[in-house]
Structures are given as structure tokens and as C-alpha cells.
Design an enzyme around this catalytic site. Structure first.
Site, PDB file in Angstrom:
ATOM      1  CB  THR A  18      29.654  58.552  25.698  1.00 47.89           C
ATOM      2  OG1 THR A  18      30.847  59.012  26.606  1.00 47.89           O
ATOM      3  CG2 THR A  18      29.994  59.322  24.676  1.00 47.89           C
ATOM      4  CB  THR A  70      29.218  62.566  28.015  1.00 50.77           C
ATOM      5  OG1 THR A  70      29.387  62.598  27.108  1.00 50.77           O
ATOM      6  CG2 THR A  70      29.174  61.426  29.683  1.00 50.77           C
ATOM      7  CB  THR A 102      21.977  43.768  78.184  1.00 50.97           C
ATOM      8  OG1 THR A 102      22.246  43.031  79.273  1.00 50.97           O
ATOM      9  CG2 THR A 102      21.456  45.185  78.151  1.00 50.97           C
ATOM     10  CB  SER A 129       4.944  26.521  56.736  1.00 56.88           C
ATOM     11  OG  SER A 129       5.677  24.617  57.191  1.00 56.88           O
ATOM     12  CB  SER A 130       4.680  23.717  51.800  1.00 53.05           C
ATOM     13  OG  SER A 130       6.214  23.281  52.135  1.00 53.05           O
ATOM     14  CE  LYS A 188       7.914  27.871  61.170  1.00 51.05           C
ATOM     15  NZ  LYS A 188       8.531  29.083  60.455  1.00 51.05           N
TER      16      LYS A 188
END
Length: 466
Positions: free
Chosen positions: A102, A142, A188, A319-320, A325
């Protein structure tokens, strides 16, 4: 200088910003529903959907001689402005709200009425000239206007989702062509299986997504059946005879789409299964897309100790703490989008199930969640193709070495030396570390010429006569 104006409704008087096009009921919704960070204005297709509904309703009321031509034309002018992208910041209500939508419907009614009043040369809030309820919401509730506007929004948003999906499919198809002659090992259960080409693998990605384009478009067709004219519960109370069909026709003219009136307006007013069905297809796309992103991450794993069959474009340091990386950040973010869409589907399902008697009051969370899923998927697919797929490179020689060194190629020998002998060769190769090729010759199972012919990887990529 006055900063507010006073408006009143059923519950009494309330201060509304003097320059706002919205009115008292929108202001109450602003005050009451501080739930999410998403506003109606964040979803322009929904705002435009409301404009389509209100324009079609006004046109229908004028044609049925229940709305003055002057008021109809000014309502139509305002709706055109909204369709042109104007006034969207005047829709500040929270997407998550009580009241079955509404507040959204009244937000649209008030904005259109006040802008119409302004065009007519009067002050905002002077609803004697154009009323949110008596004119803009004439012959509506509505309960028919809100879901119909949502259907318009989702139908239009689907076009963007499909466009991005088509872009992604083309990206994978281009890679399928580029990689069509690159031999690799199929797998697979994460174990060596039989040879294939990298092109076949990427072609599979493209094809599985391409199938969903038709499914999305098919599901979106349900949104062209609307319940305008149902008013409160589907009986059409306060709408004149012929309103429902004519309103659908007027919507069709505005949208240039085959909009029709629902066959049973009572059923259509409480039923939201079309949204569930569309969300189900979108979830299926998300499942497939997540699987593809899993594969891309596996195929690019390494670079020294993983599969390392393909290289994804490096997008940022990974990476830190670990120098050098680089992570598969684009497939990772798309995976997360897919998880969100899959979860959203459950919210949509539960919101639809929550319908009671003649109405579903949980449509706001359904609307917000479905449109969120569509936008996230649209952005994710564009990100994946532009920042990942187009830049993927194949490690050609590495792929070839893996095929030639694989025990899996012994499968091709089954029709020639039998399953038992093939199993023996595979076991011996596995235990000794020696190659299948040399063991077959050592055991005099085949001549070198025949073995070369059988184990040519190119001969193992499709059915052939033995």
C-alpha cells in the site's frame, strides 16, 4: 521560510517536506519502515512500472467516462515524465514494508497527483484539483496496481538479464572456437577419464547457459497476464464494467507487448506463482553458472601444483602474506552471487506460500528479493565475461602432456584388447609408473602401428568405427 506542509489522512495530520511531491501516507511509511537499505527509488523499473499502471488506468477511466479529460491528460503527462526518468528520487519508501505494498502504491499516487497539481498551477497538497485516491487511484486497489507494476518491472528487467546471459554465452562460444584443437584430459569424479578438447569443454559451458535464454523468456511471459480491474479481492468493486479488459489493452499499447487480463481475477489477485516460476529458472541459471565457475577455478588451479590447464586473467594481488599469489577472484565473486540467488529463491518461495485467502501480503519481500537477484545476476554475468572469460588462455603443451601421460587413455583400448587386459595394463601402469603405450607393446597386445592409430588423441574425441 516554511520547510514543511501539513497533510492529513485517516490517522490525522502530519508534516511533509514542503517541496516533496510525495504526501502524508508516503511520509508515514518513511517514518514506520526503517528496515532495509533499499528504497523504491533504487529500482527504476519498478517506479516506471507504476507509471505504466497509473497511465493505463487513467486512460481507461477517461475512455469509460469516469475521469475528466483534463485530469487524465495531466496524469498521462506526469507518467511520461516518470518513464523518462524524472521524479524517481520522490519514491523513498523502504522496499520491505507491511501493508501488501500500500505504501508503494500511495507513494506513486501522491507523487503523480502533486506533480499534476503543480502543472495545473496550484500548490502541492491541494488535492481538490487532483486527488491521489479519487483520481490517480480511480478504479484500482493496491492489490491489483502493485502486483501489476511489479510484473511490468520484472518483465522489463528480464530483457537486461537475458542480454547479459547472451553476452556470456557468446564469450564462451568464442573460447570454444579458439580452443577447438587443444587436446586435454576429461575427468569424472575428479579422476582421469578420457581425452577431449578444451573447446568441447567451453562449448559445453556455452550450450548449458544458452538453453536458459529461452527458459527465462518463457517464464517472463506470465507477467503479461495482469489483474488490473480486480480492485481489492478480484470482484472488481468500484471499477466500471469493461474496465479490466480495456485497461489490459491500454497497458499493451503503452508497453508494446501482448498484455491480457487474467481469466480469473480472484485467483490472480492472491496468486504469485509466476514470480516463483521465474525465480526457479533464475536459480537454475545460478546453479549452472556456479558449476562453471567451480570448473574455471579447478582448471586454473596451481600454477605449479594444480591442474594448470588454463590461465585466468590476473585481476589483483591475491595475498597479504604470500608474494606472487594471484587468486581466481572473478569466478569467486560470481560463485557468491549464485549462492545469494539460490538463497533468495527460498525467500521468494516462502513469501508466495504465505498467501492467505484473497491476498498475499508478503509481496514486498518477494518483489525486493526477486529484483535483487536479477540485478546481481546481471552484474555478475557481465563481470565474468568482461573480466575473466575473454582473457582466458590455454596451457597447450601442458594439456597435451597430461593426456599422453594419463592412464585414462587405456579406455580406448577396450574394444581391441578387451576390458580385462585393459584393466591389467592400467593397474601395472599405475603401480610401476610406466606408460600405457610401452606396456601394451611389451605384452605384444597390439602392433606399434595399430597402437599409434588407436591412441591418437584426435581419434578419441568422437564416436568412430572400430
Amino acid at each position: 521560510m516554511k520547510t514543511t506542509r501539513v497533510e492529513s489522512d485517516l490517522l490525522g495530520e502530519l508534516q511533509v517536506p514542503v517541496n516533496a511531491y510525495y504526501g502524508v501516507q508516503t511520509q508515514r511509511a518513511i517514518n514506520n519502515f526503517k528496515i532495509s537499505t533499499s528504497k523504491l527509488s533504487d529500482y527504476p523499473e519498478f517506479v516506471k512500472g507504476l507509471a505504466v499502471v497509473k497511465w493505463a488506468a487513467a486512460k481507461t477511466n477517461f475512455e469509460l467516462n469516469v475521469l475528466d479529460e483534463k485530469i487524465y491528460k495531466v496524469i498521462a503527462d506526469v507518467c511520461q515524465e516518470i518513464l523518462d526518468g524524472k521524479l524517481h528520487d520522490e519514491f523513498p519508501v523502504d522496499m520491505i514494508q507491511g501493508g501488501a505494498g500500500t505504501s508503494v502504491n500511495m507513494n506513486a499516487n501522491e507523487v503523480i497527483a502533486n506533480r499534476a497539481i503543480e502543472i495545473l498551477g496550484f500548490e502541492k497538497g491541494d488535492y481538490t484539483h487532483c486527488s491521489p485516491n479519487d483520481h490517480v487511484n480511480l478504479s484500482q486497489s493496491t492489490n491489483d496496481a502493485y502486483p501489476t507494476a511489479l510484473k511490468v518491472a520484472v518483465f522489463e528487467m528480464n530483457k537486461k538479464v537475458v542480454a547479459k546471459l547472451e553476452l556470456l554465452v557468446k564469450g564462451f562460444e568464442a573460447k570454444a572456437v579458439e580452443f577447438e584443437n587443444i587436446i586435454k584430459m576429461g575427468r569424472t569424479q575428479l579422476q582421469d577419464a578420457v581425452p577431449m578438447t578444451l573447446g568441447q569443454e567451453f562449448g559445453g559451458f556455452a550450450f548449458t547457459l544458452k538453453k536458459e535464454i529461452a527458459a527465462l523468456n518463457q517464464a517472463s511471459q506470465a507477467f503479461l497476464e495482469v489483474n488490473m480491474g480486480a480492485t481489492a479481492i478480484g470482484t472488481g468493486l468500484n471499477a466500471v464494467p469493461g474496465y479490466a479488459d480495456l485497461c489490459a489493452k491500454n497497458m499493451a499499447l503503452l508497453m508494446k507487448e501482448p498484455v491480457t487480463s487474467a481469466e480469473n481475477l480472484v485467483e490472480a489477485t492472491s496468486d504469485t506463482s509466476g514470480f516463483v516460476a521465474y525465480s526457479g529458472v533464475l536459480k537454475k541459471v545460478a546453479i549452472k553458472l556456479s558449476k562453471i565457475c567451480n570448473d574455471l577455478r579447478l582448471l586454473s588451479s596451481g600454477p605449479r601444483t594444480g591442474l594448470n590447464e588454463i590461465q585466468l586473467p590476473p585481476m589483483q594481488p591475491g595475498s597479504s602474506i604470500m608474494p606472487g599469489k594471484v587468486n581466481p577472484v572473478i569466478p569467486e565473486v560470481v560463485n557468491q552471487v549464485c549462492f545469494k540467488v539460490i538463497g533468495n529463491d527460498m525467500t521468494i518461495t516462502m513469501a508466495s506460500e504465505a498467501a492467505q485467502l484473497q491476498l498475499n501480503v508478503m509481496e514486498p519481500v518477494l518483489a525486493h528479493t526477486l529484483m535483487e537477484s536479477m540485478i546481481w545476476m546481471e552484474n555478475a554475468m557481465q563481470t565474468l565475461v568482461e573480466k575473466c572469460v575473454v582473457g582466458i588462455k590455454a596451457n597447450v603443451e601442458h594439456n597435451k602432456e597430461l593426456v599422453l601421460g594419463s592412464i585414462g587413455i587405456v579406455t580406448a583400448l577396450n574394444p581391441y584388447i578387451g576390458y580385462k587386459a585393459s584393466t591389467k595394463i592400467a593397474k601395472e601402469a599405475l603401480e610401476s609408473g610406466r606408460g600405457v603405450y610401452e606396456l601394451v607393446l611389451e605384452h605384444n597386445l597390439l602392433t606399434k602401428e595399430k597402437l599409434d592409430e588407436i591412441l591418437d588423441p584426435k581419434h578419441m574425441l568422437a564416436p568412430h568405427t572400430i
